[in-house]
Scaffold this motif. Structure first.
Motif: not given
Length: 350
Positions: A59-77
């Protein structure tokens, strides 16, 4: 908590391809006809071979792709769950962060029972209010397998479906996004924790009270000693208070024409008729929406899954709002108000 300006949300739910229909459950004697009727589900998603953290990763991979955001830009999981995540004495949030490549994120696990995903969004909001370093990602995942959990019979008022969800929470930059988050409100009723404990003492290890998780037994104790009306009265008061406060924080009235839907949790039909829908209808005139008939109750992810399906199925026109309600054992109740943004330019990829 009123959010001015609102925050941007991108939401996704991942369901396994396998399903058990209610007809199949009846034929297998997994559920009796009266319980099936009270629950009102048509099917439950069943994951035989994908573990909960991997559902969250999908689910997270789909969200990041659709938001055009790299996982490296996430500060909190923040990862929320109800049931076993695949290993003992181990951190599923860190696994999810590593699988995604979110090496700069702080992984946090949430044990808030069925309200965990909703609380994760509230914690993400708090994080963004004090930290400008990046987006926050909230995931949930649960899989309900025997011998520890009977998806139809472990609890009253719900049957459990398997799913992973992901919600990316970030500052609104005026670019394309699924939803805008205007308010999030939570109220608790900790005096009701006994409903999931009954007369049991606190044991020394898992499954010492029963060989299978059995929430029905402590609930029977609660009803016998305190009465069902004790829960209903408290739940009605907290839900009505939560919904009214969330609408006010979002700048909406109970009959505001911008408010298109009030969305229920994914509990059984009878449970929602008795505990959730009456106070919800007292607090708002919006059309009540039930999105859980084909999914069941997806553990910690009901509210988050509903956010994803509001988007996926186009329930909101541009500018329209929805209030999404949730609750979880303990008890805690959370409501969020979201809207579909007006047309915006696409996001450039990170």
């Amino acid at each position: 908590m009123r959010l001015t300006p609102p925050l941007a949300l991108t939401a996704e739910v991942w369901y396994p391809p396998g399903r058990q229909t209610v007809q199949e459950a009846l034929a297998a004697s997994d559920v009796d006809s009266r319980t099936a009727r009270d629950l009102g589900y048509t099917s439950l998603p069943v994951s035989e071979d994908v573990a909960p953290p991997d559902m969250a990763v999908r689910a997270a991979r789909t969200v990041l792709a659709r938001a055009a955001r790299a996982a490296g830009g996430v500060s909190l999981l923040a990862h929320a769950s109800v049931h076993h995540q695949g290993h003992d004495a181990w951190s599923a949030p860190h696994y999810i962060a590593n699988e995604l490549g979110a090496g700069d994120a702080v992984p946090v696990g949430l044990l808030q029972q069925c309200n965990g995903g909703a609380i994760g969004i509230e914690l993400a909001v708090d994080r963004l209010a004090r930290d400008s370093s990046g987006a926050a990602l909230v995931t949930t995942a649960d899989r309900f397998l025997m011998p520890s959990w009977h998806r139809w019979l472990t609890d009253y008022g719900m049957a459990a479906g398997d799913a992973g969800t992901a919600v990316l929470v970030e500052r609104d930059e005026g670019l394309a996004t699924d939803l805008l988050l205007h308010a999030v409100t939570t109220r608790a009723a900790p005096e009701l924790e006994v409903m999931h404990r009954g007369d049991d003492g606190l044991n020394g290890g898992p499954l010492e009270h029963s060989p299978m998780i059995d929430v029905r037994r402590p609930k029977r104790d609660f009803v016998r000693t305190r009465g069902a009306e004790t829960f209903t009265k408290t739940a009605h008061a907290r839900i009505e208070e939560t919904v009214a406060a969330c609408l006010a924080e979002a700048g909406l009235t109970r009959n505001d024409p911008r408010l298109r839907y009030a969305v229920l949790p994914r509990l059984g039909r009878k449970a929602m008729d008795e505990a959730y829908e009456p106070p919800l209808r007292r607090a708002t005139d919006a059309e009540v929406l039930d999105l859980g008939r084909a999914s069941g109750h997806v553990g910690a992810g009901d509210l988050n899954a509903s956010l994803a399906e509001i988007v996926a199925h186009g329930y909101l026109a541009r500018g329209e709002h929805a209030l999404v309600l949730n609750g979880g054992g303990g008890f805690t109740f959370t409501a969020v108000v979201v809207s579909r943004p007006e047309r915006r330019p696409a996001r450039p990829a990170d």
